[in-house]
Design a protein around this motif. Structure first.
Motif, short mmCIF file in Angstrom:
data_model
loop_
_atom_site.label_atom_id
_atom_site.label_comp_id
_atom_site.label_asym_id
_atom_site.label_seq_id
_atom_site.Cartn_x
_atom_site.Cartn_y
_atom_site.Cartn_z
N CYS A 68 0.85 -1.18 0.00
CA CYS A 68 0.00 0.00 0.00
C CYS A 68 0.89 1.24 0.00
O CYS A 68 1.79 1.36 0.82
N CYS A 71 0.46 2.92 3.69
CA CYS A 71 0.86 2.30 4.97
C CYS A 71 1.81 1.13 4.80
O CYS A 71 2.20 0.50 5.77
N ARG A 73 1.26 -1.75 3.95
CA ARG A 73 0.65 -3.04 4.21
C ARG A 73 0.62 -3.85 2.91
O ARG A 73 0.43 -3.31 1.84
N CYS A 89 -4.80 0.74 0.29
CA CYS A 89 -5.40 -0.55 0.61
C CYS A 89 -6.77 -0.33 1.27
O CYS A 89 -7.13 0.78 1.62
N CYS A 92 -6.62 1.59 4.64
CA CYS A 92 -6.38 3.03 4.54
C CYS A 92 -7.58 3.78 3.98
O CYS A 92 -7.77 4.95 4.27
#
Ligand SMILES: [Zn+2]
Length: 171
Positions: A68, A71, A73, A89, A92
């Motif tokens: 992402c 973040c 992720r 993502c 978020c």
């Protein structure tokens, strides 16, 4: 997705093309390139990289993920719903997990919890567990995580349709 390849997506409204995005795939990242037109503002060209991550599969090969851009992720699906016009993502995007309470979402979530309960608190291997078993559990979690991302994408699309939101208004 193979390094060196590029492709585009576009979407239509009333049969007219109204948005498009260019995707350039490299070894460790993809470059996204598109124009966003915020309500009543001048079009703004967006171009940035989204890192890629891969995890090894138990039966050989590997699974590709996006990181992402917000973040970091690991995620299987990126959504273009943020106010700043960037992709992110599902976490978020801060949309309620539309289908969490529905059949598939709930089932996947419970499945993931059950798998994670077999690992240590931070997702590590318990001392007594064989490495192969750990690997297999980890891979199942990856698969569920991917399914949840995809399930969310469908849920979000359905929700946005219901709300009458069009993708080009968000980019
Ligand atoms: Zn994120």
């Amino acid at each position: 997705m193979r390094a060196g390849s590029s492709f585009g997506w576009h979407w239509n409204r009333d049969g007219e093309p109204c948005g498009n995005i260019g995707v350039y795939v490299r070894v460790n990242d993809v470059e996204l390139s598109y124009t966003r037109t915020p309500n009543g503002a001048a079009p703004e060209h967006m171009r940035y990289n989204v890192p890629l991550a891969s995890t090894r599969c138990h039966l050989g090969g590997s699974r590709q993920w996006f990181r992402c851009p917000r973040c970091s992720r690991r995620c299987a699906v990126l959504h273009g719903l943020a106010r700043d016009g960037r992709f992110g993502c599902r976490v978020c995007m801060r949309l309620a997990y539309a289908s969490e309470a529905e059949d598939t979402g709930g089932r996947l979530w419970r499945k993931q919890q059950k798998l994670e309960a077999r690992l240590t608190e931070n997702g590590g291997k318990p001392k007594w567990m064989r490495a192969r078993t750990f690997e297999r559990i980890y891979e199942k979690i990856d698969a569920v995580e991917e399914a949840r991302d995809r399930d969310f994408a469908f849920g979000a699309a359905r929700l946005l349709c219901r709300l009458g939101v069009k993708l080009d208004e968000l980019l």
